[in-house]
Design a protein around this motif. Structure first.
Motif, short mmCIF file in Angstrom:
data_model
loop_
_atom_site.label_atom_id
_atom_site.label_comp_id
_atom_site.label_asym_id
_atom_site.label_seq_id
_atom_site.Cartn_x
_atom_site.Cartn_y
_atom_site.Cartn_z
N UNK A 699 12.66 14.10 -12.52
CA UNK A 699 13.69 13.99 -13.55
C UNK A 699 13.59 15.14 -14.54
N UNK A 700 14.76 15.64 -14.91
CA UNK A 700 14.81 16.76 -15.84
C UNK A 700 15.17 18.06 -15.16
N UNK A 719 8.99 11.85 -14.63
CA UNK A 719 9.06 13.14 -15.33
C UNK A 719 8.46 14.22 -14.44
N UNK A 720 9.24 15.25 -14.20
CA UNK A 720 8.83 16.28 -13.24
C UNK A 720 7.56 17.00 -13.68
N UNK A 721 6.75 17.31 -12.66
CA UNK A 721 5.47 17.98 -12.85
C UNK A 721 5.60 19.26 -13.68
N UNK A 722 6.72 19.96 -13.50
CA UNK A 722 6.89 21.25 -14.17
C UNK A 722 6.92 21.12 -15.70
N UNK A 723 7.35 19.95 -16.20
CA UNK A 723 7.37 19.74 -17.65
C UNK A 723 5.98 19.32 -18.15
N UNK A 724 5.28 18.60 -17.24
CA UNK A 724 3.97 18.06 -17.65
C UNK A 724 2.92 19.19 -17.73
N UNK A 725 3.09 20.18 -16.83
CA UNK A 725 2.08 21.22 -16.67
C UNK A 725 1.71 21.88 -18.02
N UNK A 726 2.72 22.27 -18.77
CA UNK A 726 2.45 23.01 -20.01
C UNK A 726 2.69 22.17 -21.26
N UNK A 727 2.65 20.91 -21.07
CA UNK A 727 3.05 19.97 -22.13
C UNK A 727 2.19 20.10 -23.41
N UNK A 728 0.96 20.56 -23.19
CA UNK A 728 0.07 20.63 -24.36
C UNK A 728 0.36 21.86 -25.21
N UNK A 729 0.92 22.90 -24.54
CA UNK A 729 1.17 24.14 -25.30
C UNK A 729 2.66 24.40 -25.56
N UNK A 746 16.08 4.02 -24.02
CA UNK A 746 17.45 3.63 -24.40
C UNK A 746 18.21 3.01 -23.25
N UNK A 747 17.91 3.52 -22.06
CA UNK A 747 18.65 3.00 -20.89
C UNK A 747 17.95 1.78 -20.27
N UNK A 748 16.89 1.35 -20.90
CA UNK A 748 16.18 0.17 -20.40
C UNK A 748 15.34 0.50 -19.18
N UNK A 749 14.92 1.76 -19.07
CA UNK A 749 14.10 2.17 -17.91
C UNK A 749 12.69 2.48 -18.38
N UNK A 750 11.77 2.49 -17.45
CA UNK A 750 10.41 2.90 -17.77
C UNK A 750 10.24 4.35 -17.30
N UNK A 751 9.10 4.96 -17.68
CA UNK A 751 8.85 6.35 -17.27
C UNK A 751 7.48 6.45 -16.60
N UNK A 752 7.41 7.40 -15.70
CA UNK A 752 6.13 7.74 -15.07
C UNK A 752 6.06 9.26 -15.04
N UNK A 753 4.93 9.81 -15.42
CA UNK A 753 4.78 11.26 -15.43
C UNK A 753 3.99 11.66 -14.19
N UNK A 754 4.41 12.74 -13.51
CA UNK A 754 3.66 13.19 -12.33
C UNK A 754 2.96 14.51 -12.64
N UNK A 755 1.94 14.79 -11.87
CA UNK A 755 1.24 16.07 -12.04
C UNK A 755 0.32 16.10 -13.25
N UNK A 756 -0.16 14.93 -13.65
CA UNK A 756 -1.08 14.89 -14.81
C UNK A 756 -2.45 15.35 -14.34
N UNK A 757 -2.89 16.46 -14.94
CA UNK A 757 -4.15 17.03 -14.47
C UNK A 757 -5.24 17.01 -15.55
N UNK A 758 -4.77 16.85 -16.80
CA UNK A 758 -5.78 16.93 -17.88
C UNK A 758 -5.66 15.76 -18.84
N UNK A 759 -6.75 15.54 -19.57
CA UNK A 759 -6.77 14.47 -20.56
C UNK A 759 -5.78 14.75 -21.69
N UNK A 760 -5.61 16.07 -22.00
CA UNK A 760 -4.68 16.46 -23.06
C UNK A 760 -3.26 16.06 -22.70
N UNK A 761 -2.92 16.36 -21.45
CA UNK A 761 -1.57 15.97 -20.98
C UNK A 761 -1.40 14.46 -21.10
#
Ligand SMILES: Nc1nc2c(ncn2[C@@H]2O[C@H](COP(=O)(O)O[C@H]3[C@@H](O)[C@H](n4cnc5c(=O)[nH]c(N)nc54)O[C@@H]3COP(=O)(O)O)[C@@H](O)[C@H]2O)c(=O)[nH]1
Length: 797
Positions: A699-700, A719-729, A746-761
């Motif tokens: 998504x995104x 949530x697409x990996x490409x957004x998660x990758x640099x999320x901390x910076x 808002x749409x009554x949906x839940x979210x899941x993030x993919x590509x989480x590699x670090x504790x910061x993310x």
């Protein structure tokens, strides 16, 4: 006299006179006795002559009977009557041999005592007295048996009583013959001993011979009749055959070229009657050229036949197109042979002409099938090959150039799947017309199958090819109306140029395909020229595509499971099933490489189905094994998503695995849903109506339309990996991820993030209220057993 003379006085009759009188007397007595003997002899001779006359008369009557009678039984009856009627013979019977029983049976008789014949059967074989009787001897020794004294002859012993009763004093048995074989016997009985003297024997013998001749004549008549019957029968059959069969049977005089006979079926074949055909020489209907050829051929055959180099067994088979009365022509197969007519001594040609138009049509059809596409009528690959070779040779000679365009329709499969093959076929026909309408005379458009076309443009440079490609794009993209459907179909075109991109058809087609594939990957609805970079890619693509076809059946595919964790509880709540392909030679092929190939080749339909089945079965097993109820996420390709029977197939998979629908989550990429959002709404509705969970992957990245997003009944956004990758910076990524999480809320949906590699993310995601996550930070994708161990470990924490 002497006594009377002695009583007379010597005076009255002197001695000399007495002597004279005595001499006279003796002479007189002698004369009288002689006369008496003579008279008796004359009487006997007369009687004999009369008997002979009667026998001659009998013989003559028999001969008349032989001439007049038409069959054996009539003749034998008549002879018996005539013989007895002449008076010399008391009784006659004629017996015939029954070969089966080897007995003699009376077949005709006349005279006194015939009643005795009623049940008479004389056994011919064996040593019994009857077989050695007159008939038996006459038959076995093939000679007449004359019995001059019936009452004493040892041969007649069994019948002497009967003979006495009927007054038989002598008998004769004469063998009768047919074709040199004894077939019966004629028995005659006379009332006088020794009745069969030499003269009678000779006459009887002659009579028996005459009967033999008559019997032979009857046999020949019978044979002739049978032959006539057989001939008539076969003539009738022949006539029936020639009148009813469709083949035309004919006889031709090879010298005059006139038909001597033509069967009636010619009228069905050519519309002319046999008489009309026979009125003209055979070559009248042929062109002068063909007539000359036929004549030359016949002359050569005639020479060979006369010289013995050709026999009636030598048949010639030719195919001839013959004119019909209505002006049309009919294809025929003509089989001929030369024979000499035994009656006339002349050479004739016998022929059978068969209508082979049906076969010719079938051949033409097969020929067409072999070279043309049945749906569009365009040349097929085999015909294209010929034209390609011709064009290549030409360009090689004149140092020219040639363009090969690989044309593939975008999303044609969707039309086929959603509107049915009939509409799909008609669309292909219309597109073929459109493509053809703008081509030059020397260009060749061919359909390879499906929605793939190859366009061969001889004598053209790259600019020209580009102009044609643009024109095709524009032309094909115009809306088409099929039934009530207004359809817009766009092509993707790849171009390869001779000689730069290849020197043979296969290379040029392969390279044009690679260029077309690139268009598909980019944007579709466009054209591209082949480049060297594409080449390496296309070879690998081709290799993978081929290997992928058998990957599943060869057990090269497997699933890995990547844990998905709830960020509120830190518990594993599910797993994403990820496909792996291990090829024995190519090694591990990344899904990012082979999934697009599976999609473009259509293999993804079967492979995706296999993934779903495997994942559902694994989830079901885990549940049975007592693992916490997990949700299993399966990636759904756009191709699978377009399948109108998707929801049924999913239901069937769940059913077979025994897995509740809510335990399965289907991941659709944002791009997939946005290809045709209206349709996506319908499909998602169908699936969620069955209770299947849905999420939007990546998504995104896919420019979702918010208005549609609202209408998608999906449970969560990934949530697409490409957004998660640099999320901390990256502030922008931070803002995007935060916005996605908020939007989902808002749409009554839940979210899941993919590509989480670090504790910061992870921290950031938690802060923003993201519900779940997956990534190497938690675990890489695991085999099923490793996943079980991972799960146990997390449960222990
Ligand atoms: N239609 C189908 N598509 C499938 C299927 N299986 C996989 N895919 C798609 O192939 C793409 C590549 O997948 P894969 O190589 O398996 O990569 C997946 C993960 O291994 C990877 N991943 C997960 N965590 C991390 C991480 O922390 N870092 C990192 N660099 N990569 C990570 O991400 C992929 C999962 O992506 P997604 O599906 O978007 O969640 C990929 O697009 C698959 O979807 C299949 O069966 N059918």
């Amino acid at each position: 006299m002497k006594k009377w003379l002695d009583q007379q006085p010597a005076t009255l009759i002197p001695p000399i006179l007495r002597t004279a009188l005595l001499v006279l007397f003796v002479l007189g007595a002698m004369l009288t006795a002689g006369i008496l003997v003579l008279r008796s002899q004359v009487r006997e001779r007369t009687a004999q002559l009369q008997r002979l006359n009667r026998l001659y008369a009998t013989l003559s009557q028999c001969n008349q009977a032989i001439v007049r009678c038409n069959n054996q039984s009539e003749l034998l009856e008549r002879i018996c009557r005539d013989v007895v009627g002449a008076g010399e013979i008391k009784m006659i019977w004629i017996g015939m041999i029954d070969d089966a029983t080897r007995t003699l049976t009376p077949v005709a008789a006349a005279g006194d005592g015939i009643a005795y014949l009623q049940d008479l059967r004389i056994a011919l074989d064996g040593d019994g007295p009857t077989s050695r009787g007159p008939s038996g001897i006459a038959i076995s020794e093939d000679r007449p048996y004359w019995c001059q004294d019936f009452s004493t002859d040892p041969a007649t012993l069994p019948w002497q009583e009967t003979g006495k009763r009927f007054g038989w004093q002598a008998s004769a048995a004469l063998p009768l013959h047919l074709a040199g074989q004894v077939i019966g016997v004629m028995n005659l009985y006379a009332d006088r001993p020794g009745a069969f003297d030499d003269a009678a024997q000779s006459l009887m013998h002659e009579m028996a011979q005459d009967i033999d001749h008559a019997l032979e004549r009857f046999r020949l008549d019978q044979v002739r009749e049978q032959m006539a019957d057989t001939l008539q029968e076969s003539e009738e059959k022949y006539r029936e055959l020639t009148e009813t069969i469709n083949d035309v049977i004919w006889t031709l005089d090879p010298v005059t070229l006139r038909f001597l006979y033509v069967s009636p079926s010619v009228e069905r074949l050519r519309g002319y009657t046999p008489e009309e055909i026979m009125a003209e020489p055979m070559d009248a209907a042929l062109t002068p050229d063909s007539a000359a050829k036929v004549r030359a051929l016949l002359d050569a055959h005639l020479v060979d036949f006369e010289a013995g180099r050709r026999t009636p067994e030598d048949h010639t088979l030719t195919e001839v197109e013959q004119p019909r009365r209505d002006g049309s022509t009919v294809w025929t197969e003509v089989m001929t042979n030369m024979v000499r007519n035994r009656r006339t001594g002349r050479i004739e040609i016998h022929g059978v002409t068969r209508d082979i138009s049906e076969r010719k049509r079938a051949e033409a059809r097969i020929e067409h099938l072999a070279h043309f596409d049945q749906l569009t009528g365009l040349p097929n690959r085999s015909q294209l090959k010929d034209r390609f070779q011709f064009a290549l040779n030409l360009e090689q000679r004149r140092d020219g150039r040639l363009a090969t365009l690989f044309i593939d329709l975008d999303h044609f499969k969707d039309i086929n799947d959603s509107l049915g093959h009939d509409i799909g076929d008609r669309l292909l026909i219309d597109v073929a017309h459109r493509l053809t309408s703008i081509l030059r005379a020397g260009d060749t458009l061919s359909r390879l199958g499906g929605d793939e076309f190859i366009l061969l443009l001889p004598d053209i440079d790259a600019d020209g090819a580009a102009r044609v490609a643009s024109k095709l794009l524009e032309h094909v993209a115009q809306p088409l109306l099929i039934d009530q459907h207004e359809l817009v179909v766009t092509p993707s075109i790849g171009i390869a140029m001779y000689p730069e991109d290849g020197h043979d058809m296969d290379t040029l087609m392969r390279n044009a395909d690679a260029a077309m594939y690139q268009v598909k990957r980019d944007s579709r609805n466009g054209f591209r020229f082949f480049t060297r970079e594409m080449q390496a890619h296309s070879v690998r693509t081709l290799t993978l595509a081929n290997a992928l076809r058998t990957a599943q059946e060869r057990g090269q595919l497997s699933l890995m499971y990547q844990p998905q964790l709830c960020l509120h509880t830190d518990q594993v709540i599910g797993a994403e099933a990820l496909l792996r392909w291990h090829h024995p030679q190519l090694g591990m092929v990344p899904p990012a490489e082979f999934i697009p190939i599976a999609e473009s080749t259509g293999l993804i339909v079967d492979i995706g189905h296999w993934v779903m089945c495997e994942a559902a079965a694994q989830a079901s097993r885990w549940r049975r094994d007592g693992l916490p109820p997990l949700s299993i996420a399966v990636n759904l390709s756009a191709v699978q998503f377009r399948n109108p029977r998707l929801s049924d197939r999913v239901a069937q998979v769940l059913d077979e695995a025994g897995l509740p629908a809510e335990a399965l989550e289907l991941e659709l990429t944002e791009a997939t849903t946005m290809e045709d959002p209206q349709k996506a709404v319908l499909i998602i509705d169908q699936l969620s109506a069955r209770g299947v969970a849905m999420s939007i992957d990546d998504f995104g990245t896919g420019h979702s339309s918010l208005s549609y997003l609202k209408r998608f009944r999906v449970g969560r956004l990934k949530i697409d990996r490409s957004f998660v990758r640099d999320i901390t910076e990256d502030a922008e990524d931070k803002a995007i991820v935060a916005a996605i999480i908020q939007l989902a809320n808002n749409l009554g949906m839940t979210t899941i993030a993919e590509g989480v590699e670090t504790a910061g993310q992870l921290d950031f995601l938690r802060e923003q209220g993201c519900d779940a996550a997956q990534g190497y930070f938690f675990s890489r994708p695991l085999s099923a057993s490793d996943f079980e161990r991972y799960l146990s470990a997390t449960l222990m924490r």
